[in-house]
Design a protein around this motif. Sequence first.
Motif, PDB file in Angstrom:
ATOM      1  N   ALA A 102      70.863  14.270  35.111  1.00  0.00           N
ATOM      2  CA  ALA A 102      71.249  14.507  36.474  1.00  0.00           C
ATOM      3  C   ALA A 102      70.314  15.536  37.155  1.00  0.00           C
ATOM      4  N   PRO A 103      69.530  15.291  38.291  1.00  0.00           N
ATOM      5  CA  PRO A 103      68.797  16.413  38.520  1.00  0.00           C
ATOM      6  C   PRO A 103      69.666  17.853  39.194  1.00  0.00           C
ATOM      7  N   THR A 104      69.343  18.664  38.351  1.00  0.00           N
ATOM      8  CA  THR A 104      69.726  19.993  38.613  1.00  0.00           C
ATOM      9  C   THR A 104      68.801  21.227  38.269  1.00  0.00           C
ATOM     10  N   ALA A 105      69.303  22.421  38.526  1.00  0.00           N
ATOM     11  CA  ALA A 105      68.344  23.519  38.032  1.00  0.00           C
ATOM     12  C   ALA A 105      68.322  23.703  36.558  1.00  0.00           C
ATOM     13  N   GLY A 106      67.068  24.249  36.000  1.00  0.00           N
ATOM     14  CA  GLY A 106      66.967  24.580  34.634  1.00  0.00           C
ATOM     15  C   GLY A 106      67.865  25.715  34.192  1.00  0.00           C
ATOM     16  N   TYR A 107      68.133  25.830  33.060  1.00  0.00           N
ATOM     17  CA  TYR A 107      69.220  26.765  32.804  1.00  0.00           C
ATOM     18  C   TYR A 107      69.073  27.559  31.384  1.00  0.00           C
ATOM     19  N   GLY A 108      69.834  28.671  31.070  1.00  0.00           N
ATOM     20  CA  GLY A 108      70.008  28.930  29.710  1.00  0.00           C
ATOM     21  C   GLY A 108      71.291  29.614  29.714  1.00  0.00           C
ATOM     22  N   HIS A 109      71.939  29.489  28.516  1.00  0.00           N
ATOM     23  CA  HIS A 109      73.271  29.903  28.484  1.00  0.00           C
ATOM     24  C   HIS A 109      73.526  31.071  27.360  1.00  0.00           C
ATOM     25  N   PHE A 110      74.201  32.116  27.616  1.00  0.00           N
ATOM     26  CA  PHE A 110      74.123  33.280  26.954  1.00  0.00           C
ATOM     27  C   PHE A 110      75.586  33.828  26.571  1.00  0.00           C
ATOM     28  N   THR A 111      75.880  34.423  25.306  1.00  0.00           N
ATOM     29  CA  THR A 111      77.134  35.135  25.057  1.00  0.00           C
ATOM     30  C   THR A 111      76.794  36.552  24.887  1.00  0.00           C
ATOM     31  N   ASP A 112      75.385  37.069  24.827  1.00  0.00           N
ATOM     32  CA  ASP A 112      75.329  38.419  24.914  1.00  0.00           C
ATOM     33  C   ASP A 112      74.144  38.979  25.702  1.00  0.00           C
ATOM     34  N   ALA A 113      74.279  40.081  26.350  1.00  0.00           N
ATOM     35  CA  ALA A 113      73.668  40.652  27.281  1.00  0.00           C
ATOM     36  C   ALA A 113      71.965  40.839  27.008  1.00  0.00           C
ATOM     37  N   ASP A 114      71.688  40.942  25.699  1.00  0.00           N
ATOM     38  CA  ASP A 114      70.458  41.322  25.294  1.00  0.00           C
ATOM     39  C   ASP A 114      69.641  39.904  25.504  1.00  0.00           C
ATOM     40  N   ALA A 115      70.373  38.963  24.888  1.00  0.00           N
ATOM     41  CA  ALA A 115      69.456  37.792  25.118  1.00  0.00           C
ATOM     42  C   ALA A 115      69.289  37.318  26.658  1.00  0.00           C
ATOM     43  N   ALA A 116      70.258  37.621  27.196  1.00  0.00           N
ATOM     44  CA  ALA A 116      70.475  37.128  28.658  1.00  0.00           C
ATOM     45  C   ALA A 116      69.098  37.843  29.375  1.00  0.00           C
ATOM     46  N   LYS A 117      69.072  39.128  29.065  1.00  0.00           N
ATOM     47  CA  LYS A 117      68.176  39.715  29.759  1.00  0.00           C
ATOM     48  C   LYS A 117      66.696  39.345  29.339  1.00  0.00           C
ATOM     49  N   ALA A 118      66.497  39.048  28.200  1.00  0.00           N
ATOM     50  CA  ALA A 118      65.080  38.674  27.790  1.00  0.00           C
ATOM     51  C   ALA A 118      64.906  37.461  28.585  1.00  0.00           C
TER      52      ALA A 118
END
Length: 420
Positions: A115-131
């Motif tokens: 289904a068409p939606t925004a691309g994304y990433g999923h994170f459980t720690d802040a460093d990986a999310a910030k990177a």
Amino acid sequence: MNILILGGGGREHALAWAVMQNPKCDRLIVAPGNAGISAIAECASFDVEDGAAVTNFVEENTIDFVIIGPEAPLAAGVADRLRDAGVLVFGPSKAAAQLEASKRFTKEICVAANAPTAGYGHFTDADAAKAYVKEQGAPIVVKADGLAAGKGVIVAMDEETALEAIDDMFGGTFGGAGAEVVIEEFMDGEEASFFILVDGENILPMGTAQDHKRVGEGDTGLNTGGMGAYSPAPVLTDQIQSDVLEQIIMPTVQEMAKRGMPYQGVLYAGLMIKDGKARLVEYNVRFGDPECQVLMMRLGGQVLDMLQAAAEGRLNDTKANWATDHAVTVVMAAQGYPGAFEKGSAIKGLSGLPEDSSNMVFHAGTTQRDGQIVASGGRVLNVTARGETLQEARDRAYAMVDGIDWPEGFCRRDIGWRAL
Ligand code: AMP
Ligand code: GLY
């Protein structure tokens, strides 16, 4: 038929108002309800998020059908407890309610359903999310995974804001809801909502709407639960609606069934439309508030038959009788909302207003005190009217607003501007 509606906002007042118009409704109870609802139905008080308490109430009061308004009882599994007890209920299971309760879950379903939606990433720690944010760049959208009362989404126009949002979320601003974070591609375009009934397998579209989330005129200022809405949403053309059903809704319904968690209830698809194409922003597993108010005004008493057909798995042979008119709802809120506001101010002038199938003041945060209606929440009244045109519906709604004497309240004067 004895019917119980769970909830006590403007959405539930509108649902109660529509259900009452159906001759099949013998007795209607709303829990907890509010001052406006108590004028048309019985109100009851018990913990609506406690499945055992709800089931007991249903058995003691020989309720035939339960309609669940808000997301919290759904996410708490109240529909499951009722179904286990053999009660007919409108609303998804706890597993299916993850479509609202977990952003990550919804993204995974979208990927599986293509289904068409925004691309994304999923994170459980802040460093990986910030990177990830540094790699993708701004604008970018940071979302707490769980339910955060509509406040868990930061649309960051620059990198710094996104990095701060990540620190806030992992720092516990949203409690458990922020322990996981979804970071999404920013989507540009015009937002609109599409409401679709689902019985596990079949679907029946109910209508489209647009709301105004910002507190200030011209869609400026802080985000709110919604300051007004109108239906239909002209940006959702017939072509876009049929594309959405084919590319987003049906694949989602099929994917949910395949995973052993068939979806039953209303699917509220928040969509971003750009260049004639729609992408999914989010799902909610309940009616929008205040979008429900304009949908109910356009559909009337048939809503009960439609919700019952969804609950009984009969949507394949159910038809909606479409209204071709327009409806507008203007939210009157307590001054200060969405920040700090006072409770307890008296609202006058309501009894002089018309109440019929084209004009209704639905109550949200109101209560009765010494024979008066007083404000008891941030969003307090939903002044709702219909008309042949959007302009006519809007003029009628504001004429009612002008008849209400409540100096401690305010509303936006520009609801519907985008469509006009
Ligand atoms: P949600 O709770 O996911 O609906 O997000 C709340 C609001 O944030 C939406 O109604 C949009 O206005 C905005 N929003 C969410 N996701 C995005 C996105 N990927 N791009 C642009 N705006 C978004
Ligand atoms: N009006 C937006 C919502 O109900 O989520």
